[in-house]
Write a protein that holds these residues in place. Structure first.
Motif, PDB file in Angstrom:
ATOM      1  N   VAL A 261      56.478  26.064 -37.577  1.00  0.00           N
ATOM      2  CA  VAL A 261      56.679  26.818 -36.332  1.00  0.00           C
ATOM      3  C   VAL A 261      57.830  27.804 -36.510  1.00  0.00           C
ATOM      4  O   VAL A 261      57.739  28.971 -36.098  1.00  0.00           O
ATOM      5  CB  VAL A 261      56.953  25.857 -35.155  1.00  0.00           C
ATOM      6  CG1 VAL A 261      57.429  26.626 -33.925  1.00  0.00           C
ATOM      7  CG2 VAL A 261      55.693  25.056 -34.820  1.00  0.00           C
TER       8      VAL A 261
ATOM      9  N   VAL B 261      56.724  30.871 -38.497  1.00  0.00           N
ATOM     10  CA  VAL B 261      55.929  31.829 -37.719  1.00  0.00           C
ATOM     11  C   VAL B 261      56.813  32.561 -36.715  1.00  0.00           C
ATOM     12  O   VAL B 261      56.715  33.783 -36.548  1.00  0.00           O
ATOM     13  CB  VAL B 261      54.758  31.113 -37.009  1.00  0.00           C
ATOM     14  CG1 VAL B 261      54.057  32.068 -36.046  1.00  0.00           C
ATOM     15  CG2 VAL B 261      53.762  30.586 -38.035  1.00  0.00           C
ATOM     16  N   GLN B 262      57.674  31.822 -36.056  1.00  0.00           N
ATOM     17  CA  GLN B 262      58.542  32.440 -35.045  1.00  0.00           C
ATOM     18  C   GLN B 262      59.505  33.469 -35.641  1.00  0.00           C
ATOM     19  O   GLN B 262      59.920  34.403 -34.956  1.00  0.00           O
ATOM     20  CB  GLN B 262      59.318  31.362 -34.294  1.00  0.00           C
ATOM     21  CG  GLN B 262      58.449  30.516 -33.376  1.00  0.00           C
ATOM     22  CD  GLN B 262      59.224  29.400 -32.705  1.00  0.00           C
ATOM     23  OE1 GLN B 262      60.184  28.861 -33.262  1.00  0.00           O
ATOM     24  NE2 GLN B 262      58.822  29.031 -31.501  1.00  0.00           N
TER      25      GLN B 262
ATOM     26  N   TRP C 266      51.873  34.230 -40.410  1.00  0.00           N
ATOM     27  CA  TRP C 266      51.113  34.609 -39.211  1.00  0.00           C
ATOM     28  C   TRP C 266      50.511  33.399 -38.492  1.00  0.00           C
ATOM     29  O   TRP C 266      50.593  33.277 -37.283  1.00  0.00           O
ATOM     30  CB  TRP C 266      49.988  35.561 -39.592  1.00  0.00           C
ATOM     31  CG  TRP C 266      50.399  36.965 -39.937  1.00  0.00           C
ATOM     32  CD1 TRP C 266      50.238  37.591 -41.135  1.00  0.00           C
ATOM     33  CD2 TRP C 266      51.034  37.928 -39.078  1.00  0.00           C
ATOM     34  NE1 TRP C 266      50.722  38.874 -41.078  1.00  0.00           N
ATOM     35  CE2 TRP C 266      51.217  39.111 -39.824  1.00  0.00           C
ATOM     36  CE3 TRP C 266      51.468  37.894 -37.756  1.00  0.00           C
ATOM     37  CZ2 TRP C 266      51.819  40.240 -39.296  1.00  0.00           C
ATOM     38  CZ3 TRP C 266      52.065  39.033 -37.226  1.00  0.00           C
ATOM     39  CH2 TRP C 266      52.226  40.177 -37.984  1.00  0.00           C
ATOM     40  N   VAL C 267      49.858  32.517 -39.243  1.00  0.00           N
ATOM     41  CA  VAL C 267      49.082  31.425 -38.642  1.00  0.00           C
ATOM     42  C   VAL C 267      49.407  30.117 -39.360  1.00  0.00           C
ATOM     43  O   VAL C 267      49.552  30.092 -40.583  1.00  0.00           O
ATOM     44  CB  VAL C 267      47.560  31.701 -38.736  1.00  0.00           C
ATOM     45  CG1 VAL C 267      46.764  30.586 -38.052  1.00  0.00           C
ATOM     46  CG2 VAL C 267      47.206  33.053 -38.126  1.00  0.00           C
TER      47      VAL C 267
ATOM     48  N   THR D 159      57.173  24.955 -29.085  1.00  0.00           N
ATOM     49  CA  THR D 159      57.175  26.383 -28.748  1.00  0.00           C
ATOM     50  C   THR D 159      57.530  26.657 -27.286  1.00  0.00           C
ATOM     51  O   THR D 159      57.633  27.809 -26.880  1.00  0.00           O
ATOM     52  CB  THR D 159      55.799  27.010 -29.033  1.00  0.00           C
ATOM     53  OG1 THR D 159      54.788  26.341 -28.250  1.00  0.00           O
ATOM     54  CG2 THR D 159      55.442  26.903 -30.509  1.00  0.00           C
TER      55      THR D 159
ATOM     56  N   ILE E 152      52.021  30.827 -30.597  1.00  0.00           N
ATOM     57  CA  ILE E 152      51.707  30.933 -32.014  1.00  0.00           C
ATOM     58  C   ILE E 152      50.237  30.571 -32.198  1.00  0.00           C
ATOM     59  O   ILE E 152      49.595  30.044 -31.286  1.00  0.00           O
ATOM     60  CB  ILE E 152      52.581  29.988 -32.868  1.00  0.00           C
ATOM     61  CG1 ILE E 152      52.297  28.519 -32.479  1.00  0.00           C
ATOM     62  CG2 ILE E 152      54.056  30.313 -32.710  1.00  0.00           C
ATOM     63  CD1 ILE E 152      52.962  27.522 -33.394  1.00  0.00           C
ATOM     64  N   GLN E 153      49.709  30.863 -33.395  1.00  0.00           N
ATOM     65  CA  GLN E 153      48.314  30.547 -33.681  1.00  0.00           C
ATOM     66  C   GLN E 153      48.244  29.420 -34.703  1.00  0.00           C
ATOM     67  O   GLN E 153      48.993  29.392 -35.670  1.00  0.00           O
ATOM     68  CB  GLN E 153      47.597  31.785 -34.218  1.00  0.00           C
ATOM     69  CG  GLN E 153      47.602  32.936 -33.224  1.00  0.00           C
ATOM     70  CD  GLN E 153      46.772  34.105 -33.697  1.00  0.00           C
ATOM     71  OE1 GLN E 153      45.617  34.259 -33.322  1.00  0.00           O
ATOM     72  NE2 GLN E 153      47.362  34.949 -34.532  1.00  0.00           N
ATOM     73  N   ARG E 154      47.297  28.503 -34.471  1.00  0.00           N
ATOM     74  CA  ARG E 154      47.187  27.342 -35.359  1.00  0.00           C
ATOM     75  C   ARG E 154      45.750  26.854 -35.430  1.00  0.00           C
ATOM     76  O   ARG E 154      45.038  26.797 -34.433  1.00  0.00           O
ATOM     77  CB  ARG E 154      48.081  26.229 -34.850  1.00  0.00           C
ATOM     78  CG  ARG E 154      47.889  24.870 -35.540  1.00  0.00           C
ATOM     79  CD  ARG E 154      47.109  23.916 -34.653  1.00  0.00           C
ATOM     80  NE  ARG E 154      46.909  22.610 -35.260  1.00  0.00           N
ATOM     81  CZ  ARG E 154      46.309  21.600 -34.634  1.00  0.00           C
ATOM     82  NH1 ARG E 154      45.873  21.739 -33.400  1.00  0.00           N
ATOM     83  NH2 ARG E 154      46.119  20.456 -35.246  1.00  0.00           N
TER      84      ARG E 154
ATOM     85  N   SER F 228      46.067  39.503 -36.315  1.00  0.00           N
ATOM     86  CA  SER F 228      47.499  39.643 -36.027  1.00  0.00           C
ATOM     87  C   SER F 228      48.093  40.830 -36.758  1.00  0.00           C
ATOM     88  O   SER F 228      49.000  41.510 -36.242  1.00  0.00           O
ATOM     89  CB  SER F 228      48.234  38.366 -36.452  1.00  0.00           C
ATOM     90  OG  SER F 228      47.787  37.246 -35.730  1.00  0.00           O
TER      91      SER F 228
END
Length: 330
Positions: free
Chosen positions: A106, A109-110, A115-116, A145, A290-292, A328
């Motif tokens: 996390v 990504v942050q 990206w993912v 998040t 975020i994307q997961r 993204s």
């Protein structure tokens, strides 16, 4: 140190006592050099090296900070094991490492390093034994998040379902069937499908009770809650139908009538998707900043560290994540 665009995906190892490290290495072995270059691992490099040796894969791992542009080594954001972890067993140490890997992903990504996130499986009992009391990855990611809520999408080429509720008791799941939650679920599903290239997603909302309550004989939630929610959504411009009896809606969707079915609770949506596409269904978290994506299976302790685990499902999760990452970047 590699000074390029963010990695397309960051893969967490899951519970190291399970099959996560092995299927990650199998997936890496099948990747092209370009795909590996866009892949970042999160976890303990020693565990990845052991898994690679187990399956006979020639993979070279290096710390994230040591990988440079054009480097053939696979970058690992190091999250070390802090205690010995026995293969194929539930343990607090395994649950804690799985949690710390997700937390690190996390952060990556942050901060724009990836990206993912793609997650390998963890074990909820191990997670709880380590003091991390989440219902699984989705709830954990929401907490990490700061998201007020999250939604679980099971995506496959044949049938996709999005859930009003997931890891709660059936009694609590019924209480969570509200007009607001149904509307939010449809809206987030619509948005996601549009982002995946479907301009006007066709969404079906499954009924809660047998035959949608049969006019109130088997319960009134379908008429009292679900039907008004669907009417309001249609007035807002969504192409949505429902409630549709759960004993037919998944069949109709699998035949191409709908792009997505909104299921009212965990098993209602999981059973048909896993029956139709067990090996290729991807778990996607929606409603997060975020994307997961994730595999849609567990840690498989019974076959862990035996060189027998199949990486097909992880490959599908990685492929879906790459599609998200491409969106993204654009």
């Amino acid at each position: 140190m590699k000074e390029t665009a963010p990695y397309a995906i960051a893969i967490t190892m899951g519970d190291p006592a399970g099959i996560g490290p092995e299927i990650i290495c199998r997936a890496l072995a099948e990747m092209s050099p370009e795909e590996r270059d866009g892949t970042l691992l999160v976890g303990d490099p020693a565990i990845y090296r052991r898994a690679a040796a187990l399956i006979g894969a020639s993979l070279d791992f290096a710390a994230l900070e040591e990988v440079y542009a054009g480097d053939s080594r696979i970058a690992v954001a190091e999250v070390p094991a802090e205690a010995e972890i026995a293969d194929g067993r539930i343990s607090a140490a395994g649950g804690d490492l799985a949690f710390r890997c997700v937390k690190r992903a996390v952060e990556l990504v942050q901060t724009g390093r990836a990206w993912v996130i793609v997650t390998a499986p963890l074990n909820k009992a191990a997670l709880h034994a380590a003091g991390h009391h989440y219902d699984g990855h989705t709830g954990m990611l929401a907490a990490l998040t700061g998201a007020p809520s999250s939604f679980m999408l099971l995506a496959s080429e044949t049938l996709s379902t999005l859930h009003v509720s997931t890891h709660v008791s059936l009694r609590e799941a019924i209480e969570r069937v509200t007009e607001a939650r149904i509307a939010a679920t449809v809206a987030v599903g619509h948005q996601h499908l549009e982002s995946m290239g479907i301009p006007q997603p066709r969404i079906a909302v499954a009924g809660l009770n047998p035959h949608c309550g049969e006019g109130g004989i088997f319960g009134d939630e379908d008429e009292r809650i679900i039907a008004p929610a669907v009417r309001e959504l249609r007035e807002r411009g969504f192409e949505v139908q429902g409630p549709i009896s759960a004993d037919t809606v998944f069949y109709r969707a699998s035949r191409g009538e709908f792009d997505l079915v909104v299921a009212q609770y965990h098993d209602q949506g999981h059973i048909p998707v896993k029956l139709i596409a067990f090996d290729t269904t991807v778990n996607v978290s929606l409603g997060l900043p975020i994307q997961r994506t994730s595999v849609d299976h567990g840690t498989a302790y019974d076959i862990a560290w035996q060189g027998r685990a199949d990486a097909t499902n992880l490959g599908a999760a990685i492929a879906y994540a790459r599609r998200l990452a491409a969106g993204s970047e654009s």
